[in-house]
Design a protein around this motif. Structure first.
Motif, mmCIF file in Angstrom:
data_model
loop_
_atom_site.group_PDB
_atom_site.id
_atom_site.type_symbol
_atom_site.label_atom_id
_atom_site.label_comp_id
_atom_site.label_asym_id
_atom_site.label_seq_id
_atom_site.Cartn_x
_atom_site.Cartn_y
_atom_site.Cartn_z
ATOM 1 N N VAL A 196 47.424 52.880 -15.140
ATOM 2 C CA VAL A 196 47.297 51.884 -14.078
ATOM 3 C C VAL A 196 47.454 50.488 -14.684
ATOM 4 O O VAL A 196 47.362 50.314 -15.909
ATOM 5 C CB VAL A 196 45.942 52.013 -13.356
ATOM 6 N N PRO A 197 47.696 49.473 -13.848
ATOM 7 C CA PRO A 197 47.927 48.124 -14.377
ATOM 8 C C PRO A 197 46.829 47.600 -15.297
ATOM 9 O O PRO A 197 47.125 46.911 -16.285
ATOM 10 C CB PRO A 197 48.056 47.279 -13.103
ATOM 11 N N THR A 220 60.170 46.778 -9.085
ATOM 12 C CA THR A 220 58.868 46.115 -9.205
ATOM 13 C C THR A 220 58.208 45.875 -7.850
ATOM 14 O O THR A 220 57.156 45.231 -7.786
ATOM 15 C CB THR A 220 59.007 44.781 -9.944
ATOM 16 N N GLY A 226 56.773 48.131 -6.264
ATOM 17 C CA GLY A 226 55.595 48.997 -6.285
ATOM 18 C C GLY A 226 54.862 48.839 -7.599
ATOM 19 O O GLY A 226 55.449 48.449 -8.611
ATOM 20 N N TYR A 227 53.554 49.171 -7.613
ATOM 21 C CA TYR A 227 52.782 48.941 -8.835
ATOM 22 C C TYR A 227 53.250 49.815 -9.996
ATOM 23 O O TYR A 227 53.196 49.406 -11.167
ATOM 24 C CB TYR A 227 51.284 49.112 -8.579
ATOM 25 N N LYS A 228 53.750 51.010 -9.712
ATOM 26 C CA LYS A 228 54.217 51.867 -10.803
ATOM 27 C C LYS A 228 55.485 51.307 -11.429
ATOM 28 O O LYS A 228 55.648 51.343 -12.653
ATOM 29 C CB LYS A 228 54.437 53.294 -10.294
ATOM 30 N N ARG A 233 56.308 48.103 -11.440
ATOM 31 C CA ARG A 233 55.893 46.911 -12.192
ATOM 32 C C ARG A 233 55.267 47.295 -13.520
ATOM 33 O O ARG A 233 55.493 46.644 -14.550
ATOM 34 C CB ARG A 233 54.895 46.089 -11.368
ATOM 35 N N LEU A 234 54.466 48.366 -13.518
ATOM 36 C CA LEU A 234 53.817 48.823 -14.748
ATOM 37 C C LEU A 234 54.858 49.207 -15.788
ATOM 38 O O LEU A 234 54.769 48.800 -16.954
ATOM 39 C CB LEU A 234 52.889 49.993 -14.427
ATOM 40 N N ASP A 255 56.539 46.157 -17.195
ATOM 41 C CA ASP A 255 55.658 45.446 -18.132
ATOM 42 C C ASP A 255 55.613 46.143 -19.486
ATOM 43 O O ASP A 255 55.646 45.501 -20.540
ATOM 44 C CB ASP A 255 54.252 45.340 -17.554
#
Length: 267
Positions: free
Chosen positions: A47-48, A78, A80-82, A84-85, A88
């Motif tokens: 998770v982030p 990006t 969605g959070y996955k 973006r993760l 990163d």
């Protein structure tokens, strides 16, 4: 120089990917097998918050228990959070690797670490062993050093596991005398029958649903302790980090202290 492929080799010796369930998604999620690895962060969830911890520590690899994508994806945008993760992690040259159900059934695996965390001693045996390997399988059965009350053991569980807002739930007479214990890290509904058949005094697991737990308790089964899913799997992180350190690969390991339990408040 230790490479990612060297770390993967050791992880897959301890947690063979072929032992994972057919529906599972284990192994390397992102990263170049030839990239150098100096620091490895172990966490339950990708998770982030965990990615942020890895970036701040300048980690080269995150090893998680839970997969990022269990059913695949068609996009890493990006939006969605996955996505973006993953972006990163790639920007910071951090690889991501998952050991899930293959770590659950390993020897030692997730449930061995849970058993030791709550005070079980001596030899541990699988609650549901593989037909071809009696020392591997789901869950573990072991003994406490002495017979205690269910209430006393429940307090030991609270002390042995990381704190979560949900705490633990107990089904059974608090004064019941217990010693033989079955445990299973993560969701354990499917092992209720195995726990009854094993004749243990208590079954400790997570994510028990009302109806199966109620029927189990009403028909004279072992006492039940239902803890947070994340908390029952967290002890494995230290075990996995120790196995990697003992393998001889030259890396620094850290167990994430970030609480990623889904429940953020209890009342």
């Amino acid at each position: 120089m230790t490479k990612l492929e060297d770390v993967i080799k050791e992880l897959e010796t301890a947690y063979p990917p072929e032992r994972a369930e057919s529906w599972d998604a284990v192994g390397l999620v992102s990263g170049d097998p030839a990239q150098p690895v100096r620091k490895v962060l172990f966490a339950v969830d990708p998770v982030p918050a965990v990615a942020g911890e890895a970036i701040a520590w300048d980690a080269d690899l995150i090893v998680t228990h839970h997969p990022l994508w269990l059913r695949g994806t068609t996009s890493v945008a990006t939006t969605g959070y996955k996505g973006r993760l993953i972006h990163d992690l790639i920007k910071h040259d951090i690889a991501l690797y998952t050991a899930h159900t293959n770590a659950d059934v390993a020897n030692p695996g997730v449930s061995d670490a849970l058993a030791r965390a709550v005070g079980l001693v001596g030899d541990l045996v699988p609650l549901q062993p593989f037909p071809d390997d009696p020392w591997r399988g789901l869950g573990r059965i072991g003994d406490l050093p002495t017979t205690v009350t269910l209430e006393s053991f429940a307090r030991a569980v609270l002390l042995g596991l990381p704190e979560t807002n949900g705490g633990i739930k107990v089904a059974g007479d608090p004064q019941r005398r217990v010693r033989r214990i079955a445990v299973s890290g993560g969701a354990g509904d499917s092992l209720l029958g195995a726990a009854r058949k094993a004749g243990v005094d208590v079954f400790l697991t997570a994510d028990l649903r009302h109806h199966p737990a109620s029927e189990f308790a009403e028909t004279g089964g072992p006492a039940l302790i239902d803890a947070a899913h994340w908390a029952t799997e967290w002890p494995w992180l230290g075990s996995a980090a120790s196995i990697l350190a003992a393998s001889g690969v030259n890396v620094e390991t850290r167990v994430s202290a970030t609480v990623t339990d889904a429940w953020t408040r209890g009342y």
